[in-house]
Design an enzyme around this catalytic site. Sequence first.
Site, PDB file in Angstrom:
ATOM      1  N   ALA A  40       0.830  -1.207   0.000  1.00 56.25           N
ATOM      2  CA  ALA A  40       0.000   0.000   0.000  1.00 56.25           C
ATOM      3  C   ALA A  40       0.864   1.256   0.000  1.00 56.25           C
ATOM      4  O   ALA A  40       1.402   1.655   1.044  1.00 56.25           O
ATOM      5  CB  ALA A  40      -0.934  -0.012   1.213  1.00 56.25           C
ATOM      6  N   PRO A  51      -4.978   8.767  -2.434  1.00 55.99           N
ATOM      7  CA  PRO A  51      -5.894   9.575  -3.244  1.00 55.99           C
ATOM      8  C   PRO A  51      -5.252  10.898  -3.649  1.00 55.99           C
ATOM      9  O   PRO A  51      -4.759  11.653  -2.811  1.00 55.99           O
ATOM     10  CB  PRO A  51      -7.080   9.813  -2.298  1.00 55.99           C
ATOM     11  CG  PRO A  51      -7.032   8.675  -1.327  1.00 55.99           C
ATOM     12  CD  PRO A  51      -5.574   8.377  -1.143  1.00 55.99           C
ATOM     13  N   SER A 105       2.301   9.652  -8.616  1.00 56.03           N
ATOM     14  CA  SER A 105       3.606   9.012  -8.451  1.00 56.03           C
ATOM     15  C   SER A 105       4.529   9.768  -7.503  1.00 56.03           C
ATOM     16  O   SER A 105       5.714   9.453  -7.404  1.00 56.03           O
ATOM     17  CB  SER A 105       4.282   8.882  -9.821  1.00 56.03           C
ATOM     18  OG  SER A 105       3.515   8.084 -10.683  1.00 56.03           O
ATOM     19  N   PHE A 118      -6.553   2.298  -4.683  1.00 59.30           N
ATOM     20  CA  PHE A 118      -6.181   1.450  -5.821  1.00 59.30           C
ATOM     21  C   PHE A 118      -5.122   0.410  -5.447  1.00 59.30           C
ATOM     22  O   PHE A 118      -4.169   0.187  -6.187  1.00 59.30           O
ATOM     23  CB  PHE A 118      -5.685   2.306  -6.992  1.00 59.30           C
ATOM     24  CG  PHE A 118      -6.685   3.327  -7.456  1.00 59.30           C
ATOM     25  CD1 PHE A 118      -7.867   2.929  -8.064  1.00 59.30           C
ATOM     26  CD2 PHE A 118      -6.452   4.681  -7.267  1.00 59.30           C
ATOM     27  CE1 PHE A 118      -8.792   3.866  -8.492  1.00 59.30           C
ATOM     28  CE2 PHE A 118      -7.375   5.623  -7.680  1.00 59.30           C
ATOM     29  CZ  PHE A 118      -8.542   5.212  -8.289  1.00 59.30           C
ATOM     30  N   GLU A 121       9.982  -5.002  -9.798  1.00 55.39           N
ATOM     31  CA  GLU A 121       8.556  -4.705  -9.925  1.00 55.39           C
ATOM     32  C   GLU A 121       8.223  -4.218 -11.333  1.00 55.39           C
ATOM     33  O   GLU A 121       7.231  -4.638 -11.942  1.00 55.39           O
ATOM     34  CB  GLU A 121       8.154  -3.652  -8.887  1.00 55.39           C
ATOM     35  CG  GLU A 121       6.661  -3.435  -8.784  1.00 55.39           C
ATOM     36  CD  GLU A 121       6.275  -2.521  -7.636  1.00 55.39           C
ATOM     37  OE1 GLU A 121       5.089  -2.169  -7.550  1.00 55.39           O
ATOM     38  OE2 GLU A 121       7.164  -2.152  -6.838  1.00 55.39           O
ATOM     39  N   GLN A 170     -10.322  -3.345 -33.323  1.00 52.47           N
ATOM     40  CA  GLN A 170     -10.820  -2.948 -34.637  1.00 52.47           C
ATOM     41  C   GLN A 170     -10.977  -4.162 -35.549  1.00 52.47           C
ATOM     42  O   GLN A 170     -11.954  -4.268 -36.299  1.00 52.47           O
ATOM     43  CB  GLN A 170      -9.860  -1.940 -35.262  1.00 52.47           C
ATOM     44  CG  GLN A 170      -9.894  -0.572 -34.601  1.00 52.47           C
ATOM     45  CD  GLN A 170      -8.871   0.384 -35.172  1.00 52.47           C
ATOM     46  OE1 GLN A 170      -8.023   0.004 -35.969  1.00 52.47           O
ATOM     47  NE2 GLN A 170      -8.936   1.642 -34.757  1.00 52.47           N
ATOM     48  N   LEU A 171     -10.024  -5.084 -35.488  1.00 53.03           N
ATOM     49  CA  LEU A 171     -10.100  -6.274 -36.331  1.00 53.03           C
ATOM     50  C   LEU A 171     -11.233  -7.209 -35.890  1.00 53.03           C
ATOM     51  O   LEU A 171     -11.737  -7.998 -36.689  1.00 53.03           O
ATOM     52  CB  LEU A 171      -8.768  -7.015 -36.333  1.00 53.03           C
ATOM     53  CG  LEU A 171      -7.638  -6.327 -37.101  1.00 53.03           C
ATOM     54  CD1 LEU A 171      -6.328  -7.080 -36.931  1.00 53.03           C
ATOM     55  CD2 LEU A 171      -7.987  -6.209 -38.582  1.00 53.03           C
ATOM     56  N   GLY A 181     -17.507  -5.413 -34.481  1.00 53.07           N
ATOM     57  CA  GLY A 181     -18.502  -5.274 -33.416  1.00 53.07           C
ATOM     58  C   GLY A 181     -18.368  -6.301 -32.316  1.00 53.07           C
ATOM     59  O   GLY A 181     -18.748  -6.055 -31.165  1.00 53.07           O
ATOM     60  N   GLY A 216       4.778   3.788 -11.405  1.00 53.77           N
ATOM     61  CA  GLY A 216       5.170   5.097 -11.922  1.00 53.77           C
ATOM     62  C   GLY A 216       4.602   5.321 -13.312  1.00 53.77           C
ATOM     63  O   GLY A 216       4.655   4.443 -14.167  1.00 53.77           O
TER      64      GLY A 216
END
Length: 389
Positions: A134, A138, A142, A166, A252, A346-347, A350, A374
Site C-alpha cells: 500500500a 488519493p 507518483s 487502488f 517490480e 478494430q479487427l 462489433g 510510476g
Amino acid sequence: MVSSIAINMDDSRSFLTEKHLLFKQSIREFLNKEASPYYDQWEKEGGIPRLFWKKIGDNGFLCPWLDVEFGGAGADFGYSVVLAEELEMVGSALGGISIHSDVVAPYIASFGTIDQKHRYLPKFITGEMISAFAVTEPGLGSELANIRTTAIKKDGYYIVNGAKSFITNGFNADFLIVACKTDLDAVPSHDGISLLLIDKDTPGFSRGRKFEKEGQESSAELFFDDASVPIGNLLGEEGKGLSYIMQKLQQERLMCAIGSLMAAKDMLDLTVNFIKERKAFGKKISKFKNTQFTIVEIATDIQLGRTFVDGLICKHLKGEKIITEVSMAKYWITEMAKRISERCMQLHDGYGNMGDYKIARRHRDIPVTTFYTGSDEILKILIAKNIGL
C-alpha cells in the site's frame, strides 16, 4: 482452443532450463484445470476466491525463490517469470498473485527481521495469507516523497492515520506493507518515509469500497484512523522506506513489462484466430492485405519487446543494476500493449465490444498498466536523468 503465433515465448529462451519448462508445464496444467474454467465467473463475482489461493499454494507455485528455511525451494527468478506469464495468459485479474509472490514477499525477505520472516513468509507460500503493498494515495499519483499517511510513535505503537487507494489485493489482503511518514520534519521529506507491516485485524484499520478497476477487481481503498501498529512491525529501519522501494522497483517494473507483453501476445493470438474464421465480402478477413499488414506489425512489435525483455531477465538473474533499461521496457511495452489492444479490437469489429469476448476484457484491462510503478512521464524523467540529460 486458441492457437499460438510463432513468437519466441517458450523453449528457445536462453534463461529457461529443463526444470523451468517442467515448472511451466505444471503451472499451465494446474491453471487449465483450476482457473481457466472458472475465470469468467470469478470476474463476475469480483475477485479470485481464497480457495484458489490455497490451491495454488498447496501445489508449490507461490514464492518458489524463497529459502528452504521458510518453505520455499530456493529457485531463481526464472520461475517467477514463468509463473507471471502463465497467470497473465489466463487473465489480468490473476496478476495480484504475482504481486503477492514477487513484489510483496521480497520486501520481507530482504528487510524483515527473523521473527517477521517466520511470521509471514511460510503463510505466503501456502496461500494461507494474502498480501498487498500500500503506497498509492488519493490524489497523490507518483509523488511518493509527498505521501500524507502518518505514523507517529506513542506508548510502544505507531499511530497511523491516512488513506491508500487502488491497492491491488487490498480488498482481501490479510496483511499489508504500508508506506507512512514517520518523521514529519525530515529534510529532504523522503527521508521521513518508513514501511510498516499491518495486519487486517489491526484496531483502526478499515477497508472502503472495492474498486471495479480494470483487471483488478480485488483492488480497494484503505483507511487508517488512529490505527495502532506495534513498533516491532517496522520493516527495516525507520526513514529508509523510500530507499527500500527504489531498491525493489527494478523487479517490480520488470514484472509489469512481462505481464503486459504476455497480454499483448494473447491479444494477437485471439485476433489471428478470429480473422481466420470471420468473413467479409465473401472471403476470410485474414486474406485481406491490410489485415495481414496489421498483424505483421503487431507480431513484430511483440517480437522486439520479447527480445528486449528476455535480455533484461537474463541481466536481472545475474544481479545487474538495470533500472534505466527496465524503466524503458516498462513504459514502452505497456504503451505498446495498449496500442495493440486498439488495433485488435478494430479487427474484431462489433464482436470486440461484447463483454463476453476475451479481447474486450483485454482492451479493458491493459490501460491501467501504464500507471503501475510510476506513470510514463515519471519513468521518462528518471530515464532522462540516468542518460545524462
